[in-house]
Design a protein around this motif. Structure first.
Motif, short mmCIF file in Angstrom:
data_model
loop_
_atom_site.label_atom_id
_atom_site.label_comp_id
_atom_site.label_asym_id
_atom_site.label_seq_id
_atom_site.Cartn_x
_atom_site.Cartn_y
_atom_site.Cartn_z
N ARG A 13 0.83 -1.21 0.00
CA ARG A 13 0.00 0.00 0.00
C ARG A 13 0.87 1.26 0.00
O ARG A 13 1.98 1.26 0.55
CB ARG A 13 -0.94 -0.02 1.19
CG ARG A 13 -0.21 0.04 2.52
CD ARG A 13 -1.14 -0.35 3.67
NE ARG A 13 -2.32 0.48 3.69
CZ ARG A 13 -3.49 0.07 4.19
NH1 ARG A 13 -3.61 -1.15 4.69
NH2 ARG A 13 -4.53 0.87 4.18
N ASP A 22 -0.45 4.40 1.01
CA ASP A 22 -1.08 5.48 1.77
C ASP A 22 -0.40 5.72 3.12
O ASP A 22 -0.88 6.49 3.95
CB ASP A 22 -2.58 5.19 1.98
CG ASP A 22 -2.85 3.89 2.69
OD1 ASP A 22 -1.90 3.06 2.83
OD2 ASP A 22 -3.99 3.67 3.13
N ARG A 36 1.38 -13.60 8.39
CA ARG A 36 0.38 -13.44 7.32
C ARG A 36 -0.58 -12.30 7.63
O ARG A 36 -0.92 -11.50 6.77
CB ARG A 36 -0.41 -14.75 7.13
CG ARG A 36 0.33 -15.80 6.32
CD ARG A 36 -0.66 -16.74 5.58
NE ARG A 36 -1.62 -17.35 6.48
CZ ARG A 36 -1.38 -18.45 7.21
NH1 ARG A 36 -0.20 -19.04 7.15
NH2 ARG A 36 -2.31 -18.94 8.00
N VAL A 37 -1.03 -12.25 8.90
CA VAL A 37 -1.93 -11.17 9.33
C VAL A 37 -1.26 -9.81 9.10
O VAL A 37 -1.84 -8.89 8.51
CB VAL A 37 -2.32 -11.35 10.82
CG1 VAL A 37 -3.05 -10.12 11.35
CG2 VAL A 37 -3.16 -12.61 11.01
N THR A 38 -0.01 -9.72 9.56
CA THR A 38 0.74 -8.46 9.46
C THR A 38 0.93 -8.05 8.00
O THR A 38 0.73 -6.89 7.63
CB THR A 38 2.11 -8.62 10.16
OG1 THR A 38 1.88 -9.04 11.50
CG2 THR A 38 2.88 -7.32 10.17
N ASP A 85 -0.90 -9.01 5.46
CA ASP A 85 -2.20 -8.63 4.87
C ASP A 85 -2.50 -7.15 5.13
O ASP A 85 -3.15 -6.49 4.31
CB ASP A 85 -3.32 -9.51 5.43
CG ASP A 85 -3.36 -10.88 4.74
OD1 ASP A 85 -2.63 -11.06 3.73
OD2 ASP A 85 -4.10 -11.77 5.19
N GLY A 86 -2.04 -6.65 6.27
CA GLY A 86 -2.22 -5.23 6.55
C GLY A 86 -1.44 -4.32 5.61
O GLY A 86 -1.77 -3.15 5.44
N ARG A 114 -0.98 -4.87 2.32
CA ARG A 114 -1.38 -4.94 0.91
C ARG A 114 -2.08 -3.65 0.45
O ARG A 114 -2.69 -2.96 1.28
CB ARG A 114 -2.33 -6.12 0.70
CG ARG A 114 -1.67 -7.45 0.88
CD ARG A 114 -2.62 -8.58 0.54
NE ARG A 114 -2.21 -9.82 1.19
CZ ARG A 114 -1.20 -10.59 0.77
NH1 ARG A 114 -0.51 -10.25 -0.29
NH2 ARG A 114 -0.89 -11.69 1.43
N PRO A 115 -1.99 -3.36 -0.84
CA PRO A 115 -2.67 -2.15 -1.35
C PRO A 115 -4.12 -2.15 -0.90
O PRO A 115 -4.79 -3.20 -0.95
CB PRO A 115 -2.55 -2.30 -2.87
CG PRO A 115 -1.33 -3.14 -3.07
CD PRO A 115 -1.30 -4.09 -1.91
N ALA A 116 -4.61 -0.99 -0.43
CA ALA A 116 -5.97 -0.88 0.10
C ALA A 116 -6.98 -1.40 -0.92
O ALA A 116 -6.88 -1.11 -2.11
CB ALA A 116 -6.25 0.57 0.46
N ARG A 117 -7.94 -2.18 -0.45
CA ARG A 117 -8.99 -2.61 -1.37
C ARG A 117 -10.24 -1.77 -1.08
O ARG A 117 -10.41 -1.26 0.00
CB ARG A 117 -9.32 -4.10 -1.24
CG ARG A 117 -9.02 -4.67 0.12
CD ARG A 117 -9.53 -6.09 0.22
NE ARG A 117 -9.33 -6.55 1.60
CZ ARG A 117 -9.71 -7.71 2.05
NH1 ARG A 117 -10.35 -8.56 1.27
NH2 ARG A 117 -9.51 -8.04 3.30
#
Lengths: 193, 193
Positions: B148, B150, B181-183, B185-186, B188-191
């Motif tokens: 991401r 932002d 994996r949780v961390t 996932d945070g 990743r580019p905002a969906r």
């Protein structure tokens, strides 16, 4: 000036204590933890130093009492947001936004004295309560399909609190809110890559 | 028995130091930080106590030297993963998996002595280096569209390290990998929600 001469000794004691904690809070806000001294509290409350020492043996015990109350206040604030309107996910974000703000404001304190306060048992106790209630909220989120189910809710709660510890180094409230979005994105149900 | 009688004084000193740190590492692994004493190090190295005290004034300075080397080893390990094959996202996950494992194993130490070690300047230095190189890797990830954009890469790096601090309380390596994996996932580019 606090109203010191109340009907009962108990009320009187409570009034002295309240006055001390109120002045302590003001001193911390104005000058940081190091700005709190017995003399300044005596001056600010209008309580003589000799009397003050009957209530608190040193400035550390006053700061501990002030901090304990502050932490309790934070927990109440977070619990109110948890019990507010909206889906589990909405309430979770509200709780985490408030927690990130608390972490960010903490950073202004003198790190050494702050660390000493945070070793107190009331902090560990408050953290356990917070982990438990965040875990419950995350479990609700799992049930509602808003939160991933491949990690135990209480472990996800620990992830949240750790991740938001990074708010301490952030320059603005806006950056803290972005950190919450990042953290919450980590909680969403796993997507296929 | 270490080979103590080398050609030069410098080599001799280095050999003593190596022997001490090697025995220290073994003692920590077997018995935890509290298991390390001057007597046991003297016994394990075959160096007399009087000689040992000429090299290290107390057990704390031995533990500090051992810890400094250990941290340096961890940084090298993480840097090798960063420089490995794969996309920025793949290398990031490899680095974070290794870091989570390090955090998890740290937890076995005695918390009080461990905290004292972690206040050393070498730890702050290593953390800054790690933040910087994770920030660089995250910036590569942003450029590749895998991370991401932002939040500033160095702030995302701080999020990662804080979040993975939660690995200390996890019961297994598998749970630590899920935390990674949780961390991630945070990150990743905002969906769109």
């Amino acid at each position: 000036m606090p109203k010191l001469w109340n009907e009962t000794i108990e009320e009187h004691r409570r009034a002295v204590r309240e006055a001390v904690l109120k002045v302590t809070a003001a001193l911390v806000a104005e000058q940081g933890l190091r700005g709190v001294t017995m003399s300044r509290i005596a001056e600010g409350t209008g309580i003589g130093r000799a009397t003050l020492y009957k209530y608190f043996s040193d400035v550390e015990s006053i700061l501990a009492a002030w901090h304990e109350r502050r932490i309790a206040g934070h927990l109440e604030e977070l619990a109110a947001l948890r019990d507010g309107p909206g889906s589990p996910g909405t309430r979770l974000t509200a709780v985490l936004d408030a927690y990130a703000g608390i972490q960010r404001r903490r950073h202004g304190h003198d790190p050494a004295s702050g660390a000493a306060l945070h070793r107190g048992p009331h902090v560990a106790h408050a953290e356990r309560r917070l982990l438990r209630f965040l875990g419950d909220l995350l479990a609700e989120g799992v049930a509602a399909g808003e939160v991933r189910d491949d990690m135990a809710p209480e472990e996800l709660a620990a992830y949240c609190l750790h991740a938001l510890g990074a708010a301490g180094g952030l320059p603005s409230e806006a950056a803290a809110r972005t950190l919450v979005r990042v953290t919450v994105d980590g909680l969403r149900p796993a997507r296929r890559a």
